[in-house]
Design an enzyme around this catalytic site. Structure first.
Site, short mmCIF file in Angstrom:
data_model
loop_
_atom_site.label_atom_id
_atom_site.label_comp_id
_atom_site.label_asym_id
_atom_site.label_seq_id
_atom_site.Cartn_x
_atom_site.Cartn_y
_atom_site.Cartn_z
N ARG A 66 1.68 9.07 3.71
CA ARG A 66 0.92 8.78 4.92
C ARG A 66 1.21 9.84 5.96
NH1 ARG A 66 2.84 5.24 7.57
NH2 ARG A 66 4.57 4.55 6.28
N TYR A 194 -4.58 10.03 -0.38
CA TYR A 194 -3.32 9.31 -0.60
C TYR A 194 -3.44 7.83 -0.18
CZ TYR A 194 1.24 7.41 0.00
OH TYR A 194 2.31 6.56 -0.09
N LYS A 203 -3.08 -0.45 4.84
CA LYS A 203 -2.49 -0.25 6.17
C LYS A 203 -3.57 -0.30 7.27
CE LYS A 203 1.47 0.42 4.24
NZ LYS A 203 2.47 -0.64 4.29
N HIS A 223 4.11 -6.27 8.45
CA HIS A 223 4.55 -5.41 7.34
C HIS A 223 5.72 -6.10 6.65
CE1 HIS A 223 5.95 -1.07 6.12
NE2 HIS A 223 5.18 -1.60 5.21
N SER A 245 8.88 1.32 5.52
CA SER A 245 8.41 1.80 4.23
C SER A 245 9.57 2.39 3.42
CB SER A 245 7.36 2.88 4.44
OG SER A 245 6.36 2.41 5.30
N ALA A 246 9.57 2.11 2.13
CA ALA A 246 10.56 2.68 1.21
C ALA A 246 12.00 2.28 1.56
CB ALA A 246 10.42 4.21 1.12
N CYS A 247 12.19 1.04 2.03
CA CYS A 247 13.54 0.53 2.31
C CYS A 247 13.86 -0.67 1.43
CB CYS A 247 13.68 0.14 3.77
SG CYS A 247 13.79 1.55 4.87
N LYS A 249 11.55 -3.27 0.10
CA LYS A 249 10.81 -4.54 0.16
C LYS A 249 10.42 -5.00 -1.24
CE LYS A 249 7.46 -3.91 3.20
NZ LYS A 249 7.75 -2.52 3.61
N THR A 250 9.92 -4.06 -2.05
CA THR A 250 9.48 -4.45 -3.39
C THR A 250 10.68 -4.95 -4.20
OG1 THR A 250 7.73 -2.81 -3.22
CG2 THR A 250 8.20 -3.65 -5.42
N ASP A 272 4.48 -6.35 0.56
CA ASP A 272 4.27 -5.36 1.63
C ASP A 272 3.64 -5.92 2.91
OD1 ASP A 272 4.47 -2.61 2.47
OD2 ASP A 272 2.31 -2.43 2.24
N ASN A 360 8.00 10.21 -3.08
CA ASN A 360 7.08 9.14 -2.67
C ASN A 360 6.04 8.88 -3.76
OD1 ASN A 360 6.12 7.18 -0.80
ND2 ASN A 360 4.48 8.56 -0.17
N SER A 361 6.39 9.17 -5.01
CA SER A 361 5.43 8.85 -6.08
C SER A 361 5.28 7.33 -6.16
CB SER A 361 5.90 9.44 -7.42
OG SER A 361 7.23 9.09 -7.68
N ARG A 362 4.12 6.89 -6.62
CA ARG A 362 3.78 5.47 -6.48
C ARG A 362 3.21 4.87 -7.76
NH1 ARG A 362 4.26 2.95 -1.20
NH2 ARG A 362 5.17 4.57 0.09
#
Ligand code: OXD
Ligand code: MN
Length: 581
Positions: A66, A194, A203, A223, A245-247, A249-250, A272, A360-362
């Site tokens: 992002r 992206y 978002k 979020h 983000s990226a902390c 959650k998943t 998310d 940050n690959s998804r």
């Protein structure tokens, strides 16, 4: 002509596509799109034996996250966007951004992607329609939302949809803009393919536009992951947790824990985004508006998140991971050695230095594939929250967990959250920034007013959730993470549930209620007593240093800052001064 048809005709007149294709969301349509993308190199097939139904997409190397500095709120008044958003006047947007759409789809197909955010049949579900020239976006929206005929049926001839205009443009960051018009409830995005910039349901709609709808209609768009926790005997609690983000959650939403053997079960409702509403029973109810997961791949392995690993073992779109010559996707943390001849995320032979998969690959995958998905994940009414958890990534300062004294104090705790930046957005990684409620990049209006909205909403809840703060990332003097995290985070959730039930030992500190050492289950953890003390420590000097930073942050909101938050800051300062060190 229906309003949605009129709008598509209107924008097509500017975009000038070769073809217009209305998406029905069906399998045949998806197969055709995939075939086209395989033919033109937008997708690469992965090994059908070990990764059936999986594809790899490589995005443009300058388009991998992002781009918050190119994301704008275009309210007529700058003040409506507030000090934490980039603002552009609607007139400037028309002048600078609209021309980028002119003829942008020449030689391309314009896909009309109708979608629903929210569970089927839910009174809280909302329709969006995205126009895009990216088949990758279409295929991803089909996974992330309820897309196609179902949305057109729900919409009928109503005008009540959020229109989103998306074009890849020329993918140049110099001509990339993600613009939101909260008053008109519309979105323009150009120059990026992206996820967070281009899958407009996520978002852009479900957070930025939805947060303004929520302010006007008395709910919250957050979020947050939503997880279900079943205790031995069957008692069930739901928690919403907001981390930047990226902390993790998943990982938390899909947690698998050793105590599972004793009858504790964690199930996933969302990873998310949560839409939260006061219920008639005075509780706060949550729905996950999404239908899929767009998660960070690196670090997803058998020890960290076996449920995610199982979820993405088939029918998944990978973006920017590494791949073996035989089409086996690979990333750091997969728990396997890199295969020989590995190609990095840009398709170049990997020489073993640097990351092979982009940080940050998804993965993009349907939520229903998740082994831990809750039977209530699509409950039209949502699930009632027992607790809200805020959290950040802090090497220092924040203890493993603390509880706020009440809702107002909980709003203060959320509003003052700090976290180190991650690769989910472009820019420097690892610098601490204030990220209130993990919504800094996602709040569609003045955050000062947003804090006020949280306070007001809490006043309408007879049985508000308890509010906690966690930090899994505290390090020791050598810079090593002290808390093992992942499955062991359940121990912290169980302390929260004890607190919710009016039990669970806690000590009062200036920042809130911290577990006393004996009330957390440390059993079997390889932690020394000084490490346990460090995890729960509220270091007065560190918190004293936070106060001026919080004050400076609050001052940015001027008269929009609710008085209650300044009062909470004064209380913190006073309590820090009186506490015995
Ligand atoms: C996301 C993000 O993709 O927060 O969820 O960046
Ligand atoms: Mn997110």
């Amino acid at each position: 002509m229906k309003p949605v048809e009129r709008w598509v005709e209107e924008v097509a007149a500017t975009l000038l596509p070769d073809r217009v294709s209305w998406c029905d969301g069906g399998d045949a349509e998806n197969a055709r799109l995939v075939e086209g993308m395989l033919a033109d190199g937008t997708l690469h097939a992965l090994d059908p034996r070990t990764a059936p139904g999986c594809y790899l997409h490589r995005s443009h190397p300058t388009d991998v996250a992002r781009t918050e500095h190119l994301t704008f709120i275009a309210s007529p008044a700058r003040e409506a966007a507030g000090p934490t958003n980039n603002w552009m006047s609607p007139a400037e947007a028309r002048q600078r951004v609209w021309p980028l759409f002119a003829g942008a789809m020449k030689g391309r197909t314009l896909y009309v992607v109708p979608y629903v955010m929210g569970p089927p049949g839910s009174p809280f579900a909302r329709v969006g329609v995205e126009v895009t020239d990216s088949p990758y976006v279409v295929a991803s929206m089909r996974i992330m939302t309820r897309m196609g005929r179902v949305a057109l049926d729900q919409l009928g001839s109503s005008e009540d949809f959020v229109p989103g205009l998306h074009s890849l443009g020329d993918l140049s960051p110099d001509r990339r803009f993600i613009v939101h018009f909260p008053e008109e409830r519309r979105i323009w995005s150009v120059g990026s393919g992206y996820g967070g910039n281009a899958l407009l349901g996520k978002k852009c709609f479900a957070l930025r536009i939805a947060s303004t709808m929520a302010r006007d209609q008395g709910w919250l768009a957050e979020h947050m992951l939503i997880l279900e926790l079943e205790l031995p005997g069957g008692e069930t609690h739901y928690l919403g947790a907001a981390f930047p983000s990226a902390c993790g959650k998943t990982n938390l939403a899909m947690l698998v824990s050793p105590p599972a053997a004793q009858g504790y079960k964690v199930r996933t409702v969302g990873d998310d985004i949560a839409w939260l509403r006061p219920g008639h029973d005075g509780r706060l109810w949550a729905v996950n508006p999404e239908a899929g997961f767009f998660g960070v791949v690196p670090g997803t392995g058998p020890a960290t998140n076996p449920n995610a690993l199982a979820t993405i073992s088939h029918d998944t779109i990978f973006t920017n991971v590494a791949v073996s010559p035989g089409g086996i996707p690979w990333w750091e943390g997969k728990g396997q050695d890199p295969p020989a001849g590995l190609l990095d995320w840009q398709g170049r032979p990997w020489d073993g230095s640097g990351m092979a998969a982009h940080p940050n690959s998804r993965f993009t995958v349907a939520a229903r594939q998740c082994p831990s998905i809750s039977p209530r994940w699509e409950d039209p009414q949502g699930v009632p929250l027992s607790a809200i958890v805020f959290g950040g990534r802090r090497a220092r300062v924040a203890p493993l967990v603390f509880q706020s004294r009440d809702w107002q104090h909980g709003v203060f705790v959320g509003a003052t959250m700090g976290s180190e930046t991650t690769a989910a957005t472009t820019g420097r990684v690892g610098v601490v920034r204030r990220d209130p409620m993990a919504m800094l990049p996602f709040c569609g209006y003045n955050m000062g007013d947003y804090f006020g909205h949280w306070l007001e909403l809490g006043r309408s809840l007879a049985r508000p959730p308890a509010v906690f703060h966690v930090n899994w990332f505290r390090t020791d003097a050598a810079g090593r993470l002290v808390w093992p995290g992942f499955g062991d985070n359940l121990r912290v959730l169980l302390w929260m549930i004890e607190r919710v039930k009016g039990r669970g030992g806690a000590v009062e500190t200036p920042i809130g209620l911290v577990p006393d050492e004996s009330s957390l289950d440390w059993g079997g953890l390889p932690l020394s007593s000084s490490e346990k003390r460090l995890l729960l420590k509220v270091e007065r000097g560190e918190w004293e240093a936070e106060v001026p930073e919080i004050r400076a942050f609050f001052e940015r909101f001027g008269s929009h800052l609710p008085r209650e938050l300044s009062e909470s800051l004064q209380t913190l300062e006073r309590d820090l001064a009186t506490v015995t060190a």
